[in-house]
Structures are given as structure tokens and as C-alpha cells.
Design a protein around this motif. Structure first.
Motif, PDB file in Angstrom:
ATOM      1  N   VAL A   1       0.301  -1.071  -0.359  1.00 61.52           N
ATOM      2  CA  VAL A   1       0.130  -0.456   0.272  1.00 61.52           C
ATOM      3  C   VAL A   1       0.846   1.625  -0.155  1.00 61.52           C
ATOM      4  O   VAL A   1       0.666   2.031  -0.979  1.00 61.52           O
ATOM      5  N   SER A   2       2.143   1.589   0.642  1.00 65.04           N
ATOM      6  CA  SER A   2       2.685   2.807   1.321  1.00 65.04           C
ATOM      7  C   SER A   2       3.408   2.282  -0.584  1.00 65.04           C
ATOM      8  O   SER A   2       3.951   3.852  -0.631  1.00 65.04           O
ATOM      9  N   VAL A   3       3.681   1.576  -1.426  1.00 62.41           N
ATOM     10  CA  VAL A   3       4.809   1.559  -2.000  1.00 62.41           C
ATOM     11  C   VAL A   3       3.290   2.152  -3.620  1.00 62.41           C
ATOM     12  O   VAL A   3       4.160   2.966  -4.404  1.00 62.41           O
ATOM     13  N   SER A   4       2.027   1.318  -3.419  1.00 63.74           N
ATOM     14  CA  SER A   4       1.637   2.066  -4.040  1.00 63.74           C
ATOM     15  C   SER A   4       1.028   3.550  -4.099  1.00 63.74           C
ATOM     16  O   SER A   4       1.005   4.715  -5.277  1.00 63.74           O
ATOM     17  N   GLN A   5       1.719   4.393  -2.591  1.00 58.35           N
ATOM     18  CA  GLN A   5       1.326   5.450  -2.816  1.00 58.35           C
ATOM     19  C   GLN A   5       2.855   6.667  -3.216  1.00 58.35           C
ATOM     20  O   GLN A   5       2.727   7.595  -4.016  1.00 58.35           O
ATOM     21  N   HIS A   6       3.428   5.553  -2.823  1.00 58.21           N
ATOM     22  CA  HIS A   6       4.910   6.348  -3.228  1.00 58.21           C
ATOM     23  C   HIS A   6       4.801   6.887  -4.808  1.00 58.21           C
ATOM     24  O   HIS A   6       5.805   7.834  -5.157  1.00 58.21           O
ATOM     25  N   THR A   7       4.613   5.751  -5.672  1.00 59.68           N
ATOM     26  CA  THR A   7       4.657   5.344  -6.708  1.00 59.68           C
ATOM     27  C   THR A   7       3.855   6.200  -7.780  1.00 59.68           C
ATOM     28  O   THR A   7       3.754   6.070  -8.820  1.00 59.68           O
ATOM     29  N   GLY A   8       2.212   6.135  -7.604  1.00 56.97           N
ATOM     30  CA  GLY A   8       1.194   6.414  -7.766  1.00 56.97           C
ATOM     31  C   GLY A   8       0.629   5.564  -8.083  1.00 56.97           C
ATOM     32  O   GLY A   8      -0.498   5.423  -9.062  1.00 56.97           O
ATOM     33  N   ILE A   9       1.114   4.004  -8.697  1.00 58.58           N
ATOM     34  CA  ILE A   9       0.762   3.024  -9.154  1.00 58.58           C
ATOM     35  C   ILE A   9      -0.195   2.258  -8.341  1.00 58.58           C
ATOM     36  O   ILE A   9       0.053   1.480  -7.232  1.00 58.58           O
ATOM     37  N   ASP A  10      -1.175   2.518  -8.406  1.00 59.70           N
ATOM     38  CA  ASP A  10      -2.513   2.200  -8.001  1.00 59.70           C
ATOM     39  C   ASP A  10      -3.235   0.653  -7.879  1.00 59.70           C
ATOM     40  O   ASP A  10      -3.192   0.573  -6.538  1.00 59.70           O
ATOM     41  N   GLU A  11      -2.391  -0.082  -8.484  1.00 63.32           N
ATOM     42  CA  GLU A  11      -2.872  -1.811  -8.765  1.00 63.32           C
ATOM     43  C   GLU A  11      -1.871  -1.947  -7.639  1.00 63.32           C
ATOM     44  O   GLU A  11      -2.290  -3.131  -6.646  1.00 63.32           O
ATOM     45  N   LEU A  12      -1.193  -1.932  -7.091  1.00 66.13           N
ATOM     46  CA  LEU A  12       0.158  -2.022  -6.466  1.00 66.13           C
ATOM     47  C   LEU A  12      -0.645  -1.806  -5.147  1.00 66.13           C
ATOM     48  O   LEU A  12      -0.100  -2.690  -4.016  1.00 66.13           O
TER      49      LEU A  12
END
Ligand SMILES: [Mg+2]
Length: 203
Positions: free
Chosen positions: A18-29
Motif C-alpha cells: 500500500v505504501s509502495v502504491s502511494q509513493h509510486t502512484g501505481i494504484d494497482e499495487l
């Protein structure tokens, strides 16, 4: 004698992906074992997305380095160690979990590992064994320990069911609804009370 086996993400630290998704902007992650019950489907998709966007192990580790234990987690672990021993059993990977485990004071960590290429792209993941969490409980039983297991997601269910006491800690509603017979606990304070009771009754 009781030992405690606990999941990591969602119990002691935030969800890594969830944190990786937030930091990269890749929603599906942001999808996790809290939403997708098939771990292999989930991991394959995550690795595809990292490769598609050219994200390396180092990029993911940089996000992880920003994560802190959930509020109250360290105090709970300190308390737990006055009662018994803690083993963290996670479906994450050494490469991700290590810095988080360090922040938790290095409880024993049982997890999986990753395969990366020369460029640092994560090419594959290696499960230590299938249904590893449940096997940990079986192994401890073979050593004549009783197990209190704590987890929050689909991938914890077989461990919770095999344990002498399985506790769903702060699970999403879908997981709780699908396993209505498992005890749900929402705060570290309640967790302390329940674990104390189990251990004290055993003495
Ligand atoms: Mg979890």
C-alpha cells in the motif's frame, strides 16, 4: 508452554505494498492479501507491475525505509516478551522485512526471499515452502509447544486455524465476515488481555 506466531504487515507495521502504491502512484499495487485470497496471483501481478514501470528492489526498499511500526506496536512487543517468545511469520521477503524487523527489536523472522537480476529488477519470488505459516505451527507442535497465532488477512487463516488459539487482529470486514468463528481483536490492549488470560490459564 505457549509461543506467539504473528503476521507482520497489518499487525505490527503498515502494509508495504500500500505504501509502495502511494509513493509510486501505481494504484494497482495497493491490492494486498487483505483483498486477494490467492497469494500467487497477487505476487505475480505485483512483479509484473514493478517490471512494467521499471521499479527496482532498491526503489521498493527506499519506500520501506520510510515505514515505522504502527502506534503501540513496540510497546506491545516489549510487553509480550515479558510473557513469552514471539516469532514473526510473514509471507513477505527477507529483502523487504529485514529493516522493519530491526525496528521491532529483531524478533525471529520466518519469511520468503526474492530473486533479482543485475539491474536490481525483481524477477521472481521464492516461497520457503507452500502454506509456510501453517507449517510453522505444525513444526512448533512437533516440539511440544502450544501456539497463539495472530494475523489479519486471508494468508493467515490456515495458521490461525491450526494454532491452539487463532486471533484475527484488526482484519478487514471481508476477512472477518468469511471467518465468523475466529476471534476478532482490534487493539493491542485487548490483545494483551486475551494473551495474558490464555498464558495464565495454562500455568
Ligand atoms: Mg498481514
Amino acid at each position: 508452554m505457549y509461543l506467539v506466531c504473528s503476521d507482520l504487515e497489518g499487525v505490527f507495521v503498515p502494509e508495504i505494498w500500500v505504501s509502495v502504491s502511494q509513493h509510486t502512484g501505481i494504484d494497482e499495487l495497493k491490492l494486498t492479501t487483505r483483498e486477494i485470497s490467492d497469494y500467487n496471483v497477487l505476487m505475480k501481478r505485483r512483479l509484473e507491475l514493478l517490471q512494467k514501470y521499471g521499479l527496482t528492489l532498491r526503489d521498493v526498499q527506499n519506500v520501506i525505509s520510510l515505514l515505522k511500526p504502527l502506534p503501540g506496536a513496540l510497546e506491545f512487543i516489549d510487553w509480550l516478551r515479558t510473557k513469552t517468545q514471539l516469532i514473526v511469520v510473514t509471507d513477505s521477503f527477507t529483502e523487504f522485512a529485514e529493516p522493519l524487523i530491526r525496528q521491532l527489536g529483531r524478533p525471529t523472522l520466518l519469511c520468503h526471499h526474492l530473486t533479482t537480476d543485475k539491474e536490481g529488477i525483481i524477477r521472481d519470488y521464492n516461497l520457503r515452502q507452500e502454506d509456510a505459516k501453517r507449517h510453522v505451527v505444525d513444526a512448533l507442535h512437533s516440539l511440544m509447544y502450544k501456539v497463539i497465532a495472530i494475523g489479519d488477512s486471508y494468508n493467515d487463516i490456515s495458521m490461525l486455524r491450526r494454532a491452539d488459539h487463532g486471533i484475527l487482529y484488526n482484519p478487514p470486514q471481508n476477512v472477518a465476515d468469511e471467518h465468523p468463528d475466529l476471534e476478532v481483536i482490534k487493539t493491542y490492549q485487548s490483545l494483551r488481555r486475551v494473551i495474558s488470560q490464555i498464558i495464565d490459564d495454562d500455568e
